[in-house]
Write a protein that holds these residues in place. Structure first.
Motif, PDB file in Angstrom:
ATOM      1  N   ARG A 132       0.981  -1.278  -0.203  1.00  0.00           N
ATOM      2  CA  ARG A 132      -0.082  -0.549  -0.013  1.00  0.00           C
ATOM      3  C   ARG A 132       1.145   1.324   0.144  1.00  0.00           C
ATOM      4  NH1 ARG A 132      -5.813   0.304   3.415  1.00  0.00           N
ATOM      5  NH2 ARG A 132      -5.881  -1.172   1.468  1.00  0.00           N
ATOM      6  N   LYS A 133       1.949   1.198   0.665  1.00  0.00           N
ATOM      7  CA  LYS A 133       3.033   2.643   0.784  1.00  0.00           C
ATOM      8  C   LYS A 133       3.419   2.495  -0.658  1.00  0.00           C
ATOM      9  CE  LYS A 133       5.997   5.075   2.643  1.00  0.00           C
ATOM     10  NZ  LYS A 133       4.989   6.564   2.618  1.00  0.00           N
ATOM     11  N   ILE A 134       3.500   1.458  -1.361  1.00  0.00           N
ATOM     12  CA  ILE A 134       4.442   1.509  -2.955  1.00  0.00           C
ATOM     13  C   ILE A 134       3.168   2.065  -3.374  1.00  0.00           C
ATOM     14  CG2 ILE A 134       5.107   0.708  -4.948  1.00  0.00           C
ATOM     15  CD1 ILE A 134       6.528  -1.496  -3.579  1.00  0.00           C
ATOM     16  N   TYR A 135       1.613   1.976  -3.214  1.00  0.00           N
ATOM     17  CA  TYR A 135       0.560   1.459  -4.175  1.00  0.00           C
ATOM     18  C   TYR A 135       0.686   4.249  -4.332  1.00  0.00           C
ATOM     19  CZ  TYR A 135      -3.925   3.344  -4.673  1.00  0.00           C
ATOM     20  OH  TYR A 135      -5.611   3.943  -5.500  1.00  0.00           O
ATOM     21  N   GLN A 136       0.421   4.095  -2.210  1.00  0.00           N
ATOM     22  CA  GLN A 136       0.462   5.848  -1.883  1.00  0.00           C
ATOM     23  C   GLN A 136       1.278   6.444  -2.644  1.00  0.00           C
ATOM     24  OE1 GLN A 136       0.464   5.577   1.427  1.00  0.00           O
ATOM     25  NE2 GLN A 136      -1.865   4.805   2.385  1.00  0.00           N
ATOM     26  N   VAL A 138       3.271   6.105  -5.398  1.00  0.00           N
ATOM     27  CA  VAL A 138       3.206   6.262  -6.996  1.00  0.00           C
ATOM     28  C   VAL A 138       1.563   7.136  -7.712  1.00  0.00           C
ATOM     29  CG1 VAL A 138       2.270   4.866  -9.122  1.00  0.00           C
ATOM     30  CG2 VAL A 138       3.659   3.755  -7.567  1.00  0.00           C
ATOM     31  N   GLN A 139       0.539   7.430  -6.629  1.00  0.00           N
ATOM     32  CA  GLN A 139      -0.378   8.293  -6.486  1.00  0.00           C
ATOM     33  C   GLN A 139      -0.645   9.780  -6.045  1.00  0.00           C
ATOM     34  OE1 GLN A 139      -3.988   7.246  -7.508  1.00  0.00           O
ATOM     35  NE2 GLN A 139      -2.912   5.134  -8.149  1.00  0.00           N
ATOM     36  N   GLU A 140       0.904  10.063  -5.559  1.00  0.00           N
ATOM     37  CA  GLU A 140       1.234  11.321  -5.584  1.00  0.00           C
ATOM     38  C   GLU A 140       2.155  11.160  -5.828  1.00  0.00           C
ATOM     39  OE1 GLU A 140       2.573   9.874  -1.135  1.00  0.00           O
ATOM     40  OE2 GLU A 140       0.571   9.848   0.009  1.00  0.00           O
ATOM     41  N   GLY A 141       2.733  10.692  -6.545  1.00  0.00           N
ATOM     42  CA  GLY A 141       3.536  11.172  -7.795  1.00  0.00           C
ATOM     43  C   GLY A 141       4.555  11.382  -7.903  1.00  0.00           C
ATOM     44  N   LYS A 142       5.498  10.765  -6.448  1.00  0.00           N
ATOM     45  CA  LYS A 142       6.797  11.197  -6.256  1.00  0.00           C
ATOM     46  C   LYS A 142       8.119  10.329  -6.711  1.00  0.00           C
ATOM     47  CE  LYS A 142       5.584  10.977  -1.596  1.00  0.00           C
ATOM     48  NZ  LYS A 142       5.844  10.533  -0.050  1.00  0.00           N
ATOM     49  N   ILE A 143       7.396   9.582  -7.752  1.00  0.00           N
ATOM     50  CA  ILE A 143       8.334   8.740  -8.586  1.00  0.00           C
ATOM     51  C   ILE A 143       7.940   8.719 -10.233  1.00  0.00           C
ATOM     52  CG2 ILE A 143       9.200   6.942  -7.554  1.00  0.00           C
ATOM     53  CD1 ILE A 143       7.581   5.229  -9.168  1.00  0.00           C
ATOM     54  N   GLY A 144       7.008  10.029 -10.139  1.00  0.00           N
ATOM     55  CA  GLY A 144       6.503  10.085 -11.571  1.00  0.00           C
ATOM     56  C   GLY A 144       5.746   9.437 -11.975  1.00  0.00           C
ATOM     57  N   LYS A 145       5.826   9.511 -13.445  1.00  0.00           N
ATOM     58  CA  LYS A 145       5.162   8.526 -14.333  1.00  0.00           C
ATOM     59  C   LYS A 145       5.162   7.317 -14.574  1.00  0.00           C
ATOM     60  CE  LYS A 145       3.161   7.223 -19.170  1.00  0.00           C
ATOM     61  NZ  LYS A 145       3.541   5.661 -18.997  1.00  0.00           N
ATOM     62  N   PRO A 146       4.455   5.762 -13.967  1.00  0.00           N
ATOM     63  CA  PRO A 146       5.456   4.609 -13.686  1.00  0.00           C
ATOM     64  C   PRO A 146       6.437   3.775 -15.680  1.00  0.00           C
ATOM     65  CG  PRO A 146       3.520   4.243 -12.700  1.00  0.00           C
ATOM     66  CD  PRO A 146       3.262   5.965 -13.542  1.00  0.00           C
ATOM     67  N   ASP A 239       8.828 -15.864  -1.637  1.00  0.00           N
ATOM     68  CA  ASP A 239       9.434 -14.880  -2.044  1.00  0.00           C
ATOM     69  C   ASP A 239       8.131 -13.516  -2.896  1.00  0.00           C
ATOM     70  OD1 ASP A 239      11.603 -12.866  -3.070  1.00  0.00           O
ATOM     71  OD2 ASP A 239      12.958 -14.911  -4.238  1.00  0.00           O
ATOM     72  N   GLN A 240       8.432 -12.745  -2.220  1.00  0.00           N
ATOM     73  CA  GLN A 240       7.514 -11.708  -2.284  1.00  0.00           C
ATOM     74  C   GLN A 240       7.974 -10.397  -2.457  1.00  0.00           C
ATOM     75  OE1 GLN A 240       3.560 -12.446  -2.618  1.00  0.00           O
ATOM     76  NE2 GLN A 240       4.959 -14.397  -3.410  1.00  0.00           N
ATOM     77  N   ARG A 241       8.313  -9.622  -3.692  1.00  0.00           N
ATOM     78  CA  ARG A 241       9.616  -8.175  -4.121  1.00  0.00           C
ATOM     79  C   ARG A 241       8.590  -7.770  -5.063  1.00  0.00           C
ATOM     80  NH1 ARG A 241      14.324 -10.133  -5.949  1.00  0.00           N
ATOM     81  NH2 ARG A 241      13.531 -12.362  -6.129  1.00  0.00           N
ATOM     82  N   ILE A 242       8.492  -6.592  -4.980  1.00  0.00           N
ATOM     83  CA  ILE A 242       7.938  -5.430  -5.736  1.00  0.00           C
ATOM     84  C   ILE A 242       8.912  -4.107  -5.879  1.00  0.00           C
ATOM     85  CG2 ILE A 242       5.676  -4.044  -5.903  1.00  0.00           C
ATOM     86  CD1 ILE A 242       3.818  -5.938  -4.969  1.00  0.00           C
ATOM     87  N   GLU A 243       8.935  -3.848  -6.966  1.00  0.00           N
ATOM     88  CA  GLU A 243       9.542  -2.356  -8.115  1.00  0.00           C
ATOM     89  C   GLU A 243       8.320  -1.391  -9.267  1.00  0.00           C
ATOM     90  OE1 GLU A 243      13.371  -1.504 -11.201  1.00  0.00           O
ATOM     91  OE2 GLU A 243      13.700  -3.085  -9.192  1.00  0.00           O
ATOM     92  N   MET A 252      10.467   0.023  -4.148  1.00  0.00           N
ATOM     93  CA  MET A 252      10.022  -1.200  -4.474  1.00  0.00           C
ATOM     94  C   MET A 252       9.955  -1.041  -3.005  1.00  0.00           C
ATOM     95  SD  MET A 252      14.377  -1.770  -3.945  1.00  0.00           S
ATOM     96  CE  MET A 252      14.372  -3.775  -3.686  1.00  0.00           C
ATOM     97  N   ALA A 253       9.727  -2.956  -2.419  1.00  0.00           N
ATOM     98  CA  ALA A 253       8.754  -3.145  -1.348  1.00  0.00           C
ATOM     99  C   ALA A 253      10.291  -4.314  -1.238  1.00  0.00           C
ATOM    100  CB  ALA A 253       7.734  -3.460  -1.001  1.00  0.00           C
ATOM    101  N   ASP A 254      11.186  -4.794  -0.636  1.00  0.00           N
ATOM    102  CA  ASP A 254      11.444  -6.418  -0.396  1.00  0.00           C
ATOM    103  C   ASP A 254      10.769  -6.696   0.761  1.00  0.00           C
ATOM    104  OD1 ASP A 254      13.355  -8.073  -0.519  1.00  0.00           O
ATOM    105  OD2 ASP A 254      15.584  -7.190   0.166  1.00  0.00           O
ATOM    106  N   ASN A 255      11.105  -8.182   0.234  1.00  0.00           N
ATOM    107  CA  ASN A 255      10.713  -9.756   1.661  1.00  0.00           C
ATOM    108  C   ASN A 255      10.647  -9.001   2.533  1.00  0.00           C
ATOM    109  OD1 ASN A 255      10.074 -11.545  -0.653  1.00  0.00           O
ATOM    110  ND2 ASN A 255      11.970 -11.472  -0.822  1.00  0.00           N
ATOM    111  N   GLU A 256       9.345  -9.592   3.787  1.00  0.00           N
ATOM    112  CA  GLU A 256       9.044  -9.545   5.103  1.00  0.00           C
ATOM    113  C   GLU A 256      10.817 -11.080   5.061  1.00  0.00           C
ATOM    114  OE1 GLU A 256       5.645  -9.247   7.223  1.00  0.00           O
ATOM    115  OE2 GLU A 256       5.456  -7.459   6.978  1.00  0.00           O
TER     116      GLU A 256
END
Length: 335
Positions: A132-136, A138-146, A239-243, A252-256
């Motif tokens: 959800r932090k990644i989603y927020q 992106v939505q806030e435009g902090k990394i610009g257009k994906p 293994d659960q990772r997102i970038e 990005m979010a690494d594994n817990e």
């Protein structure tokens, strides 16, 4: 008195998980749970805390005190129960996928719309704190257009043969969570799907016309590129990772892990393994999705994950399976 009363259809692993979380959630009550077999609930925490344990789902669907039904039964029963619950004016939480048939899903969603009830699909990863932090971000435009979205999702070990036989295959059973997450993060719709597959883990998958390793490539309508890599066996854990990489940066979010302790010596630098499987990794997310479902109904607010989201993820699963079978890229407008 509870603000909301719930019944559960299906008392397998996921049904029991939801039951325990509902029981532990203030302001909502679990009045009943049903399954074809209920003997395994004898003496459990659920039996001690739920007034009605039955083999008759209609007794819960027709109960005027029950506001919402959780559908945690096998996938081939989902649309049947969605329709029954909607006609009984019950709000619905349904586990993924909605069905294996696009026509059945569309018909069920139409009945839900006509009944005016809410339907949430169990894509619990939307409720994970890290994602959800990644989603927020992106939505806030902090990394610009994906520009590029990458999802890695690998199970620690393959399921048993009985499960493989009835799972619906990797794309409906496993990747469908990633299809939903990649739509959630992109804020756009997919226009083209390609996939490379292999059977590298267990011959049982090939026996049932399935794969155990896959890399899915997606092109979105806004030009964003995305990849999903799946494996049924990551020997080191879940293994659960997102970038998400964009024009202004990357998030990005690494594994817990079982702990965040790092040990550094002359010989090596070591970290603990990732948490072992989804019940551990997404424990908080499962709890939060119930809280947000209840809040949306009690306060008449929009849902975080709707039946339409379930339909779109199902379309991606169908398109990917078609791409695999026909060995070509598949436009979404074919589905």
């Amino acid at each position: 008195m509870a603000d909301m009363t719930i019944g559960i259809i299906g008392a397998g692993r996921i049904g029991q998980l939801h039951a325990e979380h509902i029981i532990s959630t203030p302001s909502i009550e679990l009045k009943g749970i049903c399954d074809i077999n209920i003997g395994h609930l004898k003496g459990t925490f659920i039996e001690k805390n739920v007034p009605i344990i039955t083999t008759d789902p209609s007794s819960l669907i027709e109960d005027e005190e029950i506001d919402a039904i959780f559908i945690c039964s096998s996938t081939d029963t989902h649309c049947y129960y969605i329709e029954k619950c909607a006609r009984a004016r019950k709000h619905i939480f349904c586990e993924k996928p909605i069905s294996f048939s696009l026509e059945e899903t569309k018909a069920a969603l139409q009945i839900v719309e006509e009944a005016g009830v809410k339907l949430q699909i169990g894509f619990n990863r939307r409720f994970d704190t890290h994602f959800r932090k990644i989603y927020q971000t992106v939505q806030e435009g902090k990394i610009g257009k994906p520009h590029i979205i990458k999802i890695t999702s690998r199970d620690p070990k393959p399921p048993n043969e009985t499960y493989i036989k009835s799972s619906g295959g990797m794309f409906f059973d496993m990747t469908i969570h990633d299809f939903d997450m990649i739509r959630y993060l992109s804020s756009s719709e997919v226009k083209l799907v390609s996939v490379a597959t292999a059977n590298l883990v267990d011959p049982c998958f090939e026996k049932y016309d399935d794969v155990d390793t896959a890399i899915v490539t997606l092109i979105f309508e806004d030009g964003t590129l995305a990849t999903i890599d799946n494996s049924r066996q990551a020997v080191y854990g879940y293994d659960q990772r997102i970038e998400v990489f964009g024009e202004k940066g990357m998030v990005m979010a690494d594994n817990e892990r079982t702990s965040n302790v790092q040990i550094a010596t002359k010989e090596s630098v070591t970290l603990d393994h990732p948490k072992y499987f989804f019940l551990d990794r997404y424990k908080d997310a499962f709890y939060k999705e119930i809280q947000e479902f209840a809040k949306a109904i009690i306060n008449h607010e929009p849902l975080t994950c709707t039946g339409e989201d379930g339909l779109q993820a199902q379309k991606l699963a169908i398109a990917t399976k078609k791409a695999w079978k026909e060995k070509r890229s598949v436009p979404l407008n074919e589905i």
